[in-house]
Design a protein around this motif. Sequence first.
Motif, mmCIF file in Angstrom:
data_model
loop_
_atom_site.group_PDB
_atom_site.id
_atom_site.type_symbol
_atom_site.label_atom_id
_atom_site.label_comp_id
_atom_site.label_asym_id
_atom_site.label_seq_id
_atom_site.Cartn_x
_atom_site.Cartn_y
_atom_site.Cartn_z
ATOM 1 N N PRO A 2 52.906 -59.021 -69.423
ATOM 2 C CA PRO A 2 54.131 -59.719 -69.833
ATOM 3 C C PRO A 2 55.287 -58.740 -70.043
ATOM 4 N N LEU A 3 56.508 -59.240 -69.817
ATOM 5 C CA LEU A 3 57.723 -58.470 -70.049
ATOM 6 C C LEU A 3 58.297 -58.819 -71.411
ATOM 7 N N GLN A 4 58.819 -57.813 -72.106
ATOM 8 C CA GLN A 4 59.455 -58.057 -73.397
ATOM 9 C C GLN A 4 60.963 -58.017 -73.228
ATOM 10 N N LEU A 5 61.618 -59.056 -73.671
ATOM 11 C CA LEU A 5 63.072 -59.185 -73.573
ATOM 12 C C LEU A 5 63.652 -59.358 -74.967
ATOM 13 N N GLU A 6 64.782 -58.689 -75.254
ATOM 14 C CA GLU A 6 65.366 -58.709 -76.595
ATOM 15 C C GLU A 6 66.871 -58.975 -76.530
ATOM 16 N N PRO A 7 67.268 -60.219 -76.303
ATOM 17 C CA PRO A 7 68.702 -60.545 -76.357
ATOM 18 C C PRO A 7 69.200 -60.539 -77.797
ATOM 19 N N GLU A 8 70.509 -60.326 -77.965
ATOM 20 C CA GLU A 8 71.100 -60.254 -79.298
ATOM 21 C C GLU A 8 72.355 -61.110 -79.379
ATOM 22 N N LYS A 9 72.650 -61.532 -80.599
ATOM 23 C CA LYS A 9 73.928 -62.147 -80.942
ATOM 24 C C LYS A 9 74.560 -61.254 -82.006
ATOM 25 N N ARG A 10 75.647 -60.559 -81.642
ATOM 26 C CA ARG A 10 76.245 -59.557 -82.519
ATOM 27 C C ARG A 10 77.539 -60.080 -83.146
ATOM 28 N N VAL A 11 77.802 -59.605 -84.367
ATOM 29 C CA VAL A 11 79.057 -59.885 -85.058
ATOM 30 C C VAL A 11 79.675 -58.545 -85.446
ATOM 31 N N TYR A 12 80.869 -58.274 -84.898
ATOM 32 C CA TYR A 12 81.595 -57.039 -85.204
ATOM 33 C C TYR A 12 82.554 -57.336 -86.353
ATOM 34 N N GLY A 13 82.321 -56.668 -87.490
ATOM 35 C CA GLY A 13 82.991 -57.027 -88.725
ATOM 36 C C GLY A 13 84.488 -56.826 -88.699
ATOM 37 N N ARG A 14 84.967 -55.678 -88.237
ATOM 38 C CA ARG A 14 86.394 -55.392 -88.325
ATOM 39 C C ARG A 14 87.214 -56.289 -87.411
ATOM 40 N N ARG A 15 86.674 -56.596 -86.249
ATOM 41 C CA ARG A 15 87.381 -57.483 -85.319
ATOM 42 C C ARG A 15 87.014 -58.952 -85.528
ATOM 43 N N GLN A 16 85.935 -59.196 -86.297
ATOM 44 C CA GLN A 16 85.434 -60.554 -86.497
ATOM 45 C C GLN A 16 85.207 -61.259 -85.158
#
Length: 647
Positions: A549-563
């Motif tokens: 199996p392949l491991q995939l790690e998508p992300e949802k990021r929040v950049y604080g200074r730019r919001q």
Amino acid sequence: MIGELGQFALLLALAVAVAQAVLPLWGAQRGHWRWMALAQPLAAVGFVLLSTALAALVASFVQVDTSLAYVAANASQELPLGYRITATWGGHEGSLLLWAWMLSAWGALVAARSAVLPAAFAARVQGVLGIVAAGFLAFIAFTSNPFGRLLPAPTEGRDLNPLLQDPGMAAHPPLLYLGYVGFAVGFAFAVAALLEDELSPRWTRWARPWVLAAWSALTAGIGLGSFWAYYELGWGGFWFWDAVENAAFMPWLLGTALIHSLAVAEKRPGFLRWSLLLALLSFSLSLLGTFLVRSGVVSSVHAFASDPARGLFILALLAVSVGGSLALYAWRAHRAPPAERFQLGSRESLLLLNNLLLATATATVLLGTLYPLAAEVLGGLRLSVGAPYFDTVFPPLMLPLVALMVLGPRVPWARARWAGLRRWLPVALGALAAAAALALGLQASLWTAAGLAAGLWAWGGTVLLAWQQRRAWRQELPLWLAHAGVAVFVLGVTLVRSLEQTHDLQLAPGEQARVGAQGLVFQRLEAVNGPNYRAARATLSWQRDGAAPLQLEPEKRVYGRRQMVMTEAAISRGPWRDVYVSLGDAAADGRWALRVQIKPFMSWVWAGVLAMTAGGLWAVAARRRRPAPAPQQLEPTPLSVPTLSTP
């Protein structure tokens, strides 16, 4: 005082550019060898000064000197060091300084290699480059100064746009500008040739390696920009026919026609006028791209500025450059040697058809890009010309061009003798049969079948041509690489557009779902903290029959200074397909939106771009290895300086 040092170097560079624009051209016109001899030193001094200014701006970003307004708007102490450096060209002012620095670098390189050029011609080339540099340095100094102070200085900067916090941004803008600005060298050679007393085709030999280098850089820059959009923006596409994407694509299309014209213009004077016009228009479209990116007339993730005053300044530069150069062409181009006669079906006729198809394709892209702007300005109508228009009008122009790539190198000059092409008939029939079989098996459209046929024909024909010319592989390798790259690119685009699949899922940690014949398991969700962001990271397992199996790690990021909220896709790449997973938002029941895209043959698109770039660079290197002609010596003439009493 680093900012003041950069400001001083920038203003000195402007003064040097003005001198470079005036003295060498005046010396070439009046035959004063000492003034002509100033061209190369002035180009070198300008490069040193702009290198100093750029280094000062980089140092200000590394130190996060928020007393500079440009640094405060694009950096912060939390920003990693690598991104502080790339933030130098992450905004309008810094990217323009990089643009000007690259122009000075091209000019210094031309100066270093100008010993093979006649003295007056070399002076005119540097004078034209000085005019372009003076215009852009004035634009920077008076409307887009990156060293402007912000008092009182804020304690912390705003941070770099999260879209640009990516390794691809370290190379994409420099490569793109290297191509944009590189066409200024071809432009300068063409203008210098038009200013000569005798319009000789020799300039095409001198200009060709510079144009090839610029075309290669622009190819790599466009490809890297598409690759960045593919993995960074989270939507899974690589070309949207965005106005700013088109602004880079149009000079590439005309540049492709230009390198083919330059290759034959010295021996076939009929292509001299084509070479002159294409050199002028390629750089003019580069300036148009600069206007679109920086004027605020288009909305794009690639755009830098939205200041109409700056746009008017660039529009004025564009009008002077395009209007002046085309007027010079209309005035002087008639002195070119007459075109030789050739038969329909000869190599000349196919090259002419190549130029016409590329010019028409450029015009269709230009129309689709500018028509909405014109409609809004003239009639107040807000129109959108998107992918459906371009996908309809562009393939009918490009597919015949791909087919011509195979025939052109095998057709004789001047005469239409096709008897020797009979051995190519099996390749053509094989390409048509394979394309028909694939299209029927995929239940694809007629355009898909045509794309497959053109790509297979170009690939098979290039392989056969390479086998026939294998003894001359050192000279012919650039052509094979570039043409094979086009074939692989066309096949990749056709197949990924025809076979890609999209699956939208809603899963909670611990759940799984079927995606076609494969399985996707949502193993866990965790919170992670980056240097200047926080993120939710999903760990997914892509289950494949008979394989690990392949491991995939998508992300949802929040950049604080730019919001700003950013989607970081997870991609499993392979030669036959990409698995592309992006993480959406969470629902009230704890399930997360997931978009899974299967993109067959996506890597072929990037392989094609790399092959085209490699072909262009190999051609430049091959030309540098050839023995250079004897250098042109300066002939001393008396220097007469005009005075007030001179009649």
